[in-house]
Enzyme design. Structure first.
Site, PDB file in Angstrom:
ATOM      1  N   PRO A 145       0.824  -1.209   0.000  1.00  0.00           N
ATOM      2  CA  PRO A 145       0.000   0.000   0.000  1.00  0.00           C
ATOM      3  C   PRO A 145       0.862   1.265   0.000  1.00  0.00           C
ATOM      4  CG  PRO A 145       0.052  -0.993   2.185  1.00  0.00           C
ATOM      5  CD  PRO A 145       0.748  -1.952   1.275  1.00  0.00           C
ATOM      6  N   SER A 169       7.056   4.613   9.812  1.00  0.00           N
ATOM      7  CA  SER A 169       7.078   3.473   8.889  1.00  0.00           C
ATOM      8  C   SER A 169       5.670   2.953   8.654  1.00  0.00           C
ATOM      9  CB  SER A 169       7.962   2.364   9.446  1.00  0.00           C
ATOM     10  OG  SER A 169       7.226   1.623  10.388  1.00  0.00           O
ATOM     11  N   LYS A 170       5.573   2.038   7.709  1.00  0.00           N
ATOM     12  CA  LYS A 170       4.270   1.470   7.375  1.00  0.00           C
ATOM     13  C   LYS A 170       3.645   0.748   8.565  1.00  0.00           C
ATOM     14  CE  LYS A 170       4.735   1.052   2.426  1.00  0.00           C
ATOM     15  NZ  LYS A 170       4.495   0.283   1.219  1.00  0.00           N
ATOM     16  N   ARG A 171       4.464   0.232   9.442  1.00  0.00           N
ATOM     17  CA  ARG A 171       3.931  -0.518  10.578  1.00  0.00           C
ATOM     18  C   ARG A 171       3.503   0.379  11.730  1.00  0.00           C
ATOM     19  NH1 ARG A 171       8.007  -3.027   8.612  1.00  0.00           N
ATOM     20  NH2 ARG A 171       9.394  -1.871   9.969  1.00  0.00           N
TER      21      ARG A 171
END
Ligand code: GLU
Length: 515
Positions: free
Chosen positions: A17, A266-268
């Site tokens: 994504p 970050s993405k997390r």
């Protein structure tokens, strides 16, 4: 190159994504293109097939559409430089790798994975801090610079696997001017001999990116700071391919940091820190367990695209004035790369919410009513447009998200089943109860809204005083009896919308239940 047409590109890789940092990159490209009457291009960089994630490309497209970034050339729209997906451009890259070899700027490398591992281990054992295939170590490896010419030819003819690597000079300063950071100078000894062409004939990111930016006549490369270390290598590629004169201008955007500034967002982080890091919800799979995962999206959480755009524009840029609210059109007019900061920008979840409240409240009642009507329909309830508009008008200062209208306004449609306990404990007593019963009797008993707030208030004061009390002693109990809640918008406006018949019924129920 001041007269050069402005052509910018957003070049995501469909590896998952699109993070809001990527949306910001796309936005800055778009703002510059629109501001300077240029062209906004989207190119899909999908040369790394191992990292390809199905659905990611559609997701990128939908995210950009949702925030209102229009593309002039893209894989979906086409354009004079189609195709815009690197996997579909594969045959175009080979000739440039061959050209580099011919001109002595690149070479074939035949090393097997085992040989590469052995090199790394040798260098690690010798305490070399950053083991790399570079201008020094290449001399001990199996490549067209070390092997005799006939052996190279024989290997190539026999179809032995090889990669093509850039021959980075040993001692050279590579410099370029970044529009945000000024002069960037890197010594070539810090750059490794990057693979340009993989053994499967696919170009790597570096080669494909430079070739495409050149062929697509890109004037400005605006991208995240994480690409700054690659830029010197890109400068070398432009030089070696003979394209330095038309090399795009670089602008590396500042990093986005976590809210506490402790590192890159970050993405997390979204799921960990409690806010979305994606424009849209993403349904993926956990890399380790293979279980389906859902990552939160701004759209699904009730953020308006205008709010996200305004917020992202300010993560790294500011107009130099106190103005904070900017429509896309205003951003286009105000934007300039000169005002993009090089210091990292901290993500601020309260700020994005603040923008959302602003854009929500700026909508007309008619524009907000559908949010409430939609939620009502989902709950099998209905109300007419006029009443929905009255409700959103009194509620809008109290909500941050469209879905709050239903949460906050529920009591307009459902009589309370419980009463705020604190208010009951503090404010409810037999005298108050009697005053409310009297008010219920005094209200005109029809079910439609029949009186305005002023009239209801005057009647309340009159009734309560006739009972020997002050309005202030009964007001909170009145709210709790009518709505169940301790707080809400203007009370008499609320009662007027509920309608006197309904209010009277609710008051009698409360009197009966609370005594
Ligand atoms: N494909 C790269 C990315 O995924 C693009 C970097 C660039 O803009 O050069 O971000």
């Amino acid at each position: 190159m001041s007269n050069r047409p402005v052509r910018v590109r957003f070049a995501p890789s469909p590896t998952g994504p699109l993070h809001i940092g990527g949306v910001r990159t796309a936005l800055y490209n778009y703002l510059l293109a629109r501001k300077l009457g240029g062209t906004m291009i989207l190119r899909i960089e999908d040369t790394d097939q191992n990292r390809f994630v199905p659905g990611a490309e559609d997701y990128i497209r939908e995210s950009l559409e949702w925030v209102g970034i229009e593309l002039d050339e893209s894989p979906w729209k086409g354009g004079p430089h189609a195709p815009y997906r690197q996997s579909e451009r594969k045959p175009m890259y080979r000739e440039y790798a061959d050209q580099l070899i011919r001109d002595g700027y690149a070479y074939y490398a035949f090393d097997t994975p085992e040989e590469l591992d052995a090199m790394r281990e040798r260098l690690q054992a010798a305490k070399v801090p950053n083991p790399q295939y570079n201008s020094i170590t290449r001399a001990q490896m199996r490549n067209s610079l070390t092997l005799p010419e006939d052996e190279v030819k024989q290997l190539l003819d026999s179809g032995a696997p090889y990669v093509i690597r850039l021959k980075v000079p040993r001692k050279e300063e590579v410099r370029f001017q970044d529009m945000i950071r000024g002069w960037v100078v890197v010594h070539s000894s810090a750059i490794d001999d990057k693979v340009l062409m993989k053994s499967d004939g696919m170009p790597t990111y570096h080669l494909a990116n430079i070739v495409d930016d050149h062929l697509m006549d890109i004037s400005h490369v605006i991208r995240g700071e994480e690409w700054l270390p690659s830029a010197p290598l890109h400068v070398l590629l432009y030089r070696y391919l003979g394209w330095e004169k038309t090399m795009p201008q670089f602008a590396h955007l500042p990093l986005l940091l976590k809210p506490d500034g402790t590192g890159k967002l970050s993405k997390r982080d979204g799921d960990r820190l409690g806010f979305p890091v994606f424009a849209l919800e993403w349904h993926g799979t956990d890399a380790e367990t293979g279980e389906p995962t859902v990552s939160r999206g701004y759209r699904e959480e009730g953020y308006l695209p205008e709010a996200l755009v305004n917020f992202l524009a300010f993560l790294g840029w500011n107009p130099g004035t106190a103005q904070e609210i900017f429509s896309m059109q205003e951003l286009i007019e105000a934007f300039s790369i000169e005002r993009v900061s090089k210091s990292p920008a901290k993500f601020d979840q309260n700020k994005v919410k603040w923008f959302n409240e602003h854009y929500l409240r700026a909508k007309s009642d008619a524009g907000l009513a559908p949010y409430l009507l939609g939620a009502l329909a989902e709950h099998g309830l209905a109300c007419d447009q006029a009443k929905a508009e009255q409700i959103v008008a009194v509620m809008k200062e109290r909500v941050s998200f469209p879905q709050d209208f239903w949460q906050e306004a529920r009591y307009f449609f459902e009589a309370p089943t419980s009463y705020d306990e604190q208010v009951v404990a503090k404010k409810w007593n037999p005298q108050v109860s009697a005053a409310l019963a009297a008010y219920a009797d005094a209200l005109p008993d029809n079910s439609e809204p029949s009186a305005n707030a002023e009239v209801l208030k005057a009647l309340f004061t009159q009734t309560v005083e006739a009972q020997g009390m002050k309005p202030g002693q009964v007001l909170q109990a009145l709210r709790v009896a009518a709505t169940g809640a301790a707080a809400g918008p203007d009370l008499f406006e609320t009662l007027a919308i509920l309608g006197t018949g309904e209010v009277a019924r609710r008051l009698r129920t409360a009197v009966e239940r609370l005594g």
